[in-house]
Design an enzyme around this catalytic site. Structure first.
Site, mmCIF file in Angstrom:
data_model
loop_
_atom_site.group_PDB
_atom_site.id
_atom_site.type_symbol
_atom_site.label_atom_id
_atom_site.label_comp_id
_atom_site.label_asym_id
_atom_site.label_seq_id
_atom_site.Cartn_x
_atom_site.Cartn_y
_atom_site.Cartn_z
ATOM 1 N N PRO A 121 -5.830 -1.291 7.686
ATOM 2 C CG PRO A 121 -5.960 1.005 7.371
ATOM 3 C CD PRO A 121 -6.041 -0.297 6.629
ATOM 4 N NE ARG A 152 -3.549 -0.176 2.836
ATOM 5 C CZ ARG A 152 -4.866 -0.364 2.710
ATOM 6 N NH1 ARG A 152 -5.333 -1.555 2.412
ATOM 7 N NH2 ARG A 152 -5.708 0.636 2.882
ATOM 8 N NE ARG A 188 -11.208 0.686 6.672
ATOM 9 C CZ ARG A 188 -10.475 -0.181 7.357
ATOM 10 N NH1 ARG A 188 -10.628 -0.294 8.681
ATOM 11 N NH2 ARG A 188 -9.584 -0.929 6.730
ATOM 12 C CE1 TYR A 201 -4.478 7.229 -2.922
ATOM 13 C CE2 TYR A 201 -4.837 6.375 -0.713
ATOM 14 C CZ TYR A 201 -5.205 7.209 -1.745
ATOM 15 O OH TYR A 201 -6.306 8.028 -1.603
ATOM 16 C CD GLU A 218 5.622 6.209 3.474
ATOM 17 O OE1 GLU A 218 5.288 7.404 3.651
ATOM 18 O OE2 GLU A 218 6.291 5.575 4.307
ATOM 19 N NE ARG A 224 -12.857 2.844 -2.813
ATOM 20 C CZ ARG A 224 -12.657 4.125 -3.108
ATOM 21 N NH1 ARG A 224 -12.096 4.918 -2.225
ATOM 22 N NH2 ARG A 224 -13.007 4.600 -4.288
ATOM 23 C CE LYS A 236 -3.881 10.836 -2.603
ATOM 24 N NZ LYS A 236 -4.474 11.984 -3.306
ATOM 25 C CG ASN A 240 -13.055 4.431 4.685
ATOM 26 O OD1 ASN A 240 -12.301 4.737 5.612
ATOM 27 N ND2 ASN A 240 -12.867 3.372 3.937
ATOM 28 C CE1 TYR A 266 -10.501 -10.067 0.144
ATOM 29 C CE2 TYR A 266 -12.077 -8.268 -0.090
ATOM 30 C CZ TYR A 266 -11.359 -9.307 -0.640
ATOM 31 O OH TYR A 266 -11.496 -9.599 -1.973
#
Length: 348
Positions: free
Chosen positions: A283, A151, A220, A154, A156, A195, A158, A183, A213
């Site tokens: 996360p 990941r 979230r 994206y 790092e 997503r 950003k 989100n 998952y």
């Protein structure tokens, strides 16, 4: 309002899910809009209703490359940078391009803002915080990010984009704003973005097993896109530059299992749930502190999850009646929507 009186905004990534809603909101506020998109993840149908809008222009371009020089001759008021794939399957499909979009793309758009004296709004992300050790996440938290994981292109990317943006501000080169977006969901999400909201809705509507998952206990906080773009507009319009980034998201936290349960109930689906391993570095908890947004922008989300899900489900249900739009390869706008100039003197 005359053309001389109207403001002009550039929206990079304006054919995307959030970007297209931002274009609509800006136009409703009598702002002329120039959309830049390469159509890697943006969709032609998100902009089709604007093709005859005289205050909207579309440029096919990739922000990692040099931007059209004619943009530098316009009186642009605000540059919104939303130009990056935001879902893990999409940004991991070409991690090099993702990272370059965040770094080179942000630099090119900052240079444009500097050249024309425009305000710059960087769309950052809650992924800045990684798998957070502080909950809820406040803007002063530096995050817990794996810099070498799948990941990282994206996350790092950003983080680097934020660094570059604030360096321009510190040097007095550009008036900047940075939004850390949590989100977001709503109409115009791509069914294949991987997503949980889009997965759950599309699978539920087809009575197919819903993929979760992890064990479903991870959390979230979901913000409806209409609320989110209102926050972006307020951030771009505030005169006093905030001291640092601002979280934009809904602080109502819930588990993935509860979200899926709501989707099943609202769709009347007979879907079962299939549990799969949690992706690397995914996360475990995510919830924004929005005290700064509330204080500085007078912003907080208004649309409850049930209302937003109903609208999103209705949109996905209507989408099933259409033939899916196939993304064009980089450098080509999908058939039926060509770069056009409707009155701002811009064309690709």
């Amino acid at each position: 309002m005359s053309k001389m009186q109207r403001k002009i905004a550039v929206v990079a990534g304006g054919a995307g899910f959030v970007g297209s809603h931002l274009c609509d909101l800006l136009l409703s506020e009598n702002v002329d809009v120039i959309c830049i998109d390469n159509f890697r993840t943006g969709r032609a149908r998100n902009l089709a209703h604007l093709q005859r809008e005289p205050r909207f222009d579309l440029i096919e371009a990739d922000v990692i490359n040099a931007l059209p020089t004619r943009l530098g001759r316009l009186h642009i008021d605000t540059v919104f940078n939303l130009a990056c794939a935001a879902s893990p399957p999409h940004y991991q499909a070409d991690p090099e391009h993702t990272l370059l979009t965040c770094v080179l793309g942000t630099r090119n758009l900052l240079r444009l803002a500097e050249a024309v004296g425009a305000r710059f709004v960087q769309a950052s992300t809650s992924e800045i915080y990684g798998d957070p050790e502080i909950h809820p996440q406040v803007e002063t938290y530096w995050g817990n990010v794996n810099p070498t994981g799948p990941r990282a292109c994206y996350d790092e990317g950003k983080r680097a984009a934020e660094t570059l943006t604030f360096d321009y501000a510190r040097m007095g080169r550009v008036d900047v704003r940075v939004a850390r977006i949590f989100n977001t969901y709503g109409p115009r999400m791509r069914a294949d973005d991987g997503r949980i909201v889009s997965n759950a809705i599309t699978q539920a509507l087809g009575d197919r097993p819903i993929t979760v998952y992890g064990d479903g206990t991870q959390t979230r906080s979901f913000c409806y896109v209409e609320d989110l773009v209102d926050g972006l507009l307020r951030l771009g319009a505030c005169e006093a530059p905030p001291d640092g980034p601002i979280n934009l998201g809904n602080p109502a936290e819930l588990t993935i299992a509860k979200l899926v349960g709501q989707v099943i109930a609202l769709t009347g689906s007979r879907s079962s749930i299939v549990y799969c391993p949690l992706p690397v570095d995914d996360p475990r908890r995510r919830r924004p502190s929005i005290a700064r947004a509330n204080k500085l922008l007078g912003w907080s989300p208004r649309i409850p999850l049930s209302t937003g899900l109903e609208s999103t489900i209705a949109w996905f249900a209507s989408e099933q009646q259409h033939i899916p739009v196939v993304n064009a390869p980089a450098g080509k706008i999908p058939a039926g929507l060509h770069a056009f100039s409707n009155g701002l003197g811009i064309s690709s």
